[in-house]
Scaffold this motif. Structure first.
Motif, short mmCIF file in Angstrom:
data_model
loop_
_atom_site.label_atom_id
_atom_site.label_comp_id
_atom_site.label_asym_id
_atom_site.label_seq_id
_atom_site.Cartn_x
_atom_site.Cartn_y
_atom_site.Cartn_z
N GLN A 152 0.83 -1.21 0.00
CA GLN A 152 0.00 0.00 0.00
C GLN A 152 0.86 1.26 0.00
OE1 GLN A 152 -2.71 0.34 3.32
NE2 GLN A 152 -3.36 2.41 2.77
N HIS A 160 -4.90 9.75 -9.31
CA HIS A 160 -6.19 9.53 -9.98
C HIS A 160 -6.26 10.18 -11.36
CE1 HIS A 160 -6.37 13.37 -7.99
NE2 HIS A 160 -7.48 13.70 -8.60
N THR A 188 -1.01 3.67 -14.44
CA THR A 188 -2.13 3.71 -13.49
C THR A 188 -3.30 2.84 -13.90
OG1 THR A 188 -2.86 5.76 -14.57
CG2 THR A 188 -1.57 5.96 -12.55
N ASP A 189 -3.27 2.31 -15.14
CA ASP A 189 -4.36 1.42 -15.57
C ASP A 189 -3.96 -0.04 -15.49
OD1 ASP A 189 -2.52 1.34 -17.61
OD2 ASP A 189 -3.94 1.81 -19.22
N LEU A 193 -4.07 -2.71 -9.47
CA LEU A 193 -3.88 -1.44 -8.78
C LEU A 193 -5.23 -0.79 -8.52
CD1 LEU A 193 -2.29 1.02 -7.72
CD2 LEU A 193 -2.09 1.79 -10.10
N GLU A 194 -5.51 -0.48 -7.26
CA GLU A 194 -6.72 0.25 -6.88
C GLU A 194 -6.32 1.63 -6.37
OE1 GLU A 194 -10.43 0.23 -3.67
OE2 GLU A 194 -8.96 -1.41 -3.64
N ILE A 195 -6.95 2.65 -6.91
CA ILE A 195 -6.71 4.03 -6.50
C ILE A 195 -7.96 4.53 -5.78
CG2 ILE A 195 -6.19 6.37 -7.26
CD1 ILE A 195 -4.82 5.13 -9.71
N ARG A 196 -7.80 4.87 -4.51
CA ARG A 196 -8.95 5.25 -3.69
C ARG A 196 -8.74 6.68 -3.16
NH1 ARG A 196 -9.98 1.19 1.07
NH2 ARG A 196 -10.06 -0.21 -0.75
N ASN A 207 -4.49 10.36 -2.65
CA ASN A 207 -5.11 9.04 -2.78
C ASN A 207 -4.37 7.97 -1.98
OD1 ASN A 207 -6.84 9.65 -5.48
ND2 ASN A 207 -4.79 10.52 -5.69
N LEU A 209 -3.31 4.00 -2.41
CA LEU A 209 -3.06 3.05 -3.50
C LEU A 209 -2.90 1.66 -2.92
CD1 LEU A 209 -0.30 5.04 -5.47
CD2 LEU A 209 -2.79 5.24 -5.68
N THR A 212 -2.02 -5.32 -5.62
CA THR A 212 -2.23 -6.75 -5.40
C THR A 212 -1.75 -7.52 -6.62
OG1 THR A 212 -4.22 -6.24 -4.08
CG2 THR A 212 -3.91 -8.53 -4.79
#
Length: 378
Positions: A152, A160, A188-189, A193-196, A207, A209, A212
């Motif tokens: 993380q 984002h 970033t795509d 990868l999750e961007i929160r 953000n 990040l 996984t």
């Protein structure tokens, strides 16, 4: 320092652009969905078309081929003009590392994109590693010709809206904490990868990040694997000057606005700026800003003269002083504007909100004081 006529003309052109394109609250609201966004693709495209993005990036990669003095002029004037391009400075910081350590393909892709209006991000901080970046724990494990990333990041500005992340990851845990760190380019795509978003008092900027099993080719290493600590130092040193120039512009904007207000606002039959208690506070703010500006451009000129490796202390001083001045000026201006200082229509409440974060990011001002004091032998 004295600016050349070309530099003075450049600053004036940027100032005029900002006044025309985002000079009113209505314009800025239209560009940022009512203030919810911190970056406007439209403004970035127009600035790119002018050839002003990446003014300090070499012409071979699409930039203007100028130096840090010109870049600071651009940052100062766009900040003063409230241009919604917050993430540009993040990419500019990343560019410093790519310029020195990136491959030719990486430079052409990343630096060329920045000059064309694309945004980039840097993923450094973690829940347990902020000021102490040597404590980074996110892992990038070598698997054939790829690294597999798990972990993380947090407080990642512009992730984002960015095309890539410049990620600091641990690839070797066998040595001291500042060794075994590697910089990786992460689109970033990429799957995994999750961007929160992190909600703050400002528009969406930072953000969390979550990685996984993210797979990144070995070719995406920037510089030498395991040597990221030394690779980061140039970027972080110049970042402090970038933040200083932006904070200088923010302080100037706060002074501009409160000066206009106290000249027009009347109480007891005269403009409140005519009262000694007000005009002396304004005079002190103007003096502080003038001194800060002289120092910022002295540091920038020395970088352009090739002295950057000796400017760690001065970069920290510039960041420390300018961010504190921007915060102080905004708070003083709000006080002098009374109730109108809180009104969104007058803009000062936004200036206050914007001025609170810079003393924290880019290395907190407490860390800058440590850097300065150590350079003095303390």
């Amino acid at each position: 320092m004295r600016f050349t006529k070309e530099q003075e003309g450049f600053a004036a052109a940027v100032r005029a652009f900002c006044a025309a394109e985002c000079g009113t609250l209505a314009q800025r609201d239209e560009l940022t969905d009512g203030g919810k966004l911190s970056n406007s693709p439209e403004i970035l495209r127009k600035l790119a078309a002018q050839g002003w993005l990446g003014v300090s990036i070499p012409e071979a990669y699409g930039g203007g081929g100028a130096g840090m003095v010109d870049e600071c002029l651009f940052l100062e004037e766009t900040s003063r003009g409230l241009a919604p391009i917050t993430a540009y400075s993040t990419g500019l910081t990343a560019a410093q590392t790519y310029l020195r350590y990136g491959t030719e393909d990486q430079k052409k892709d990343i630096l060329g994109g920045i000059c064309a209006g694309e945004l980039e991000a840097i993923a450094l901080s973690e829940p347990g590693a902020g000021s102490d970046l040597g404590s980074v724990r996110i892992k990038a494990t070598l698997d054939g010709d790829h690294y597999v990333i798990d972990g993380q990041k947090t407080w990642t500005s512009a992730a984002h809206v960015a095309k890539h992340l410049l990620l600091l990851a641990r690839t070797d845990s066998s040595g001291p904490k500042h060794q075994g760190l590697t910089l990786l380019i992460v689109p970033t795509d990429v799957p995994g990868l999750e961007i929160r978003p992190i909600e703050t008092m400002e528009a969406h900027t930072v953000n969390d990040l979550f990685f996984t099993g993210v797979r990144i080719p070995v070719a995406n290493v920037v510089g030498e694997a395991g040597q990221a600590w030394k690779h980061l130092m140039r970027g972080l040193s110049v970042e402090r000057l970038i933040i200083a120039a932006m904070s200088l512009g923010a302080a100037e904007r706060s002074l501009d606005d409160v000066l206009g207000y106290v000249k027009q606002r009347e109480q007891f039959g005269r403009a409140i700026g005519s009262f000694q208690a007000v005009r002396h506070r304004i005079a002190e703010l103007a003096t502080e800003i003038a001194y800060a500006k002289a120092f910022v451009y002295d540091v920038a000129a020395r970088i352009d003269a090739g002295e950057e490796d000796q400017l760690t202390r001065e970069g920290s001083m510039a960041k420390l002083k300018c961010t504190e001045i921007a915060k102080h000026t905004a708070l003083e201006a709000m006080q002098l504007m009374g109730g109108y200082g809180y009104a969104r229509e007058y803009g000062m409440e936004g200036q206050v909100r914007k001025a609170l974060a810079p003393p924290i990011y880019g290395g907190t001002n407490e860390i800058q004081r440590e850097i300065i004091s150590k350079s003095l032998g303390l």
